[in-house]
Design a protein around this motif. Sequence first.
Motif, mmCIF file in Angstrom:
data_model
loop_
_atom_site.group_PDB
_atom_site.id
_atom_site.type_symbol
_atom_site.label_atom_id
_atom_site.label_comp_id
_atom_site.label_asym_id
_atom_site.label_seq_id
_atom_site.Cartn_x
_atom_site.Cartn_y
_atom_site.Cartn_z
ATOM 1 N N ALA A 93 0.718 -1.212 0.014
ATOM 2 C CA ALA A 93 0.017 0.196 0.034
ATOM 3 C C ALA A 93 0.904 1.047 0.100
ATOM 4 O O ALA A 93 2.042 1.185 0.182
ATOM 5 C CB ALA A 93 -1.180 -0.132 1.328
ATOM 6 N N PRO A 94 0.234 2.456 -0.283
ATOM 7 C CA PRO A 94 0.940 3.637 -0.202
ATOM 8 C C PRO A 94 1.940 3.770 1.153
ATOM 9 O O PRO A 94 1.291 3.771 2.231
ATOM 10 C CB PRO A 94 -0.045 4.814 -0.460
ATOM 11 C CG PRO A 94 -0.925 4.183 -1.282
ATOM 12 C CD PRO A 94 -1.107 2.715 -0.686
ATOM 13 N N PRO A 143 -4.431 0.657 -4.970
ATOM 14 C CA PRO A 143 -3.588 1.166 -4.065
ATOM 15 C C PRO A 143 -3.167 0.079 -3.175
ATOM 16 O O PRO A 143 -2.267 0.381 -2.607
ATOM 17 C CB PRO A 143 -4.509 1.885 -3.299
ATOM 18 C CG PRO A 143 -6.031 1.485 -3.567
ATOM 19 C CD PRO A 143 -6.006 1.188 -5.022
ATOM 20 N N VAL A 146 0.881 -1.015 -4.974
ATOM 21 C CA VAL A 146 1.300 0.180 -5.653
ATOM 22 C C VAL A 146 2.602 -0.136 -6.562
ATOM 23 O O VAL A 146 2.522 0.559 -7.598
ATOM 24 C CB VAL A 146 1.889 1.213 -4.232
ATOM 25 C CG1 VAL A 146 2.732 2.507 -4.900
ATOM 26 C CG2 VAL A 146 0.704 1.629 -3.690
#
Length: 219
Positions: A93-94, A143, A146
Amino acid sequence: MSGAVIIGAGPGIGQAVARRFAAEGLPITLIARSGRTLRAAAEAVAPSGVPVVALEADSTDQAGLNAALDRAAGGHGVPDVVVYNAAVIQQDAPGELSVRGHMEAWAVNVVGALNAAAHVAPAMAARGNGTILITGGMPEPKPQYVSLSLGKAGVRTLVTLLDQEYGPSGVHVASVTVAGPVAPGTDFDPDAIAEHYWRLHTQPSSRWEHEVLHAGSPR
């Protein structure tokens, strides 16, 4: 026939593409970073009866990959087709992945493909024909993936750049975008996906496609 080179010849798409091209009589060069992976791939292609060369190389090691590509050309001539199927497939994930982690994923997902293409395409262009195919994915960024989303977006841009550089000289550059998890017997069966690679390779230049989406096979 000069043959097909498969970079990232692991189980799934890599082996399926190798079998598909071997079924057409092309000599096959398999490149992977694991000897075990190479042995399994060579065994999968062996029933076709075509010449098979298995070479260990890491797609992020430019010198090692170039050496393997040179050995392939030395044995079978300038390839008819090079397939780049190496990828880092992971959930992140971010903010989860470090800078180093992103760089390592990018090196496999994009830079390895660039290096391979830049090494073989000039000789293809000088000959006046050849095909470079890259396994894509993530038709829509997610998301939870990524690094993979960034990498597959990079693949699309890379295909465009390579086409601009080498397409006018007869080199067909394209990607096969796979929109789901690959598994035998599913809508994303690797043998069904491999058909896209053969079709792209055999397209006349007047009908070249530069991205094909495999969104699932009809049952």
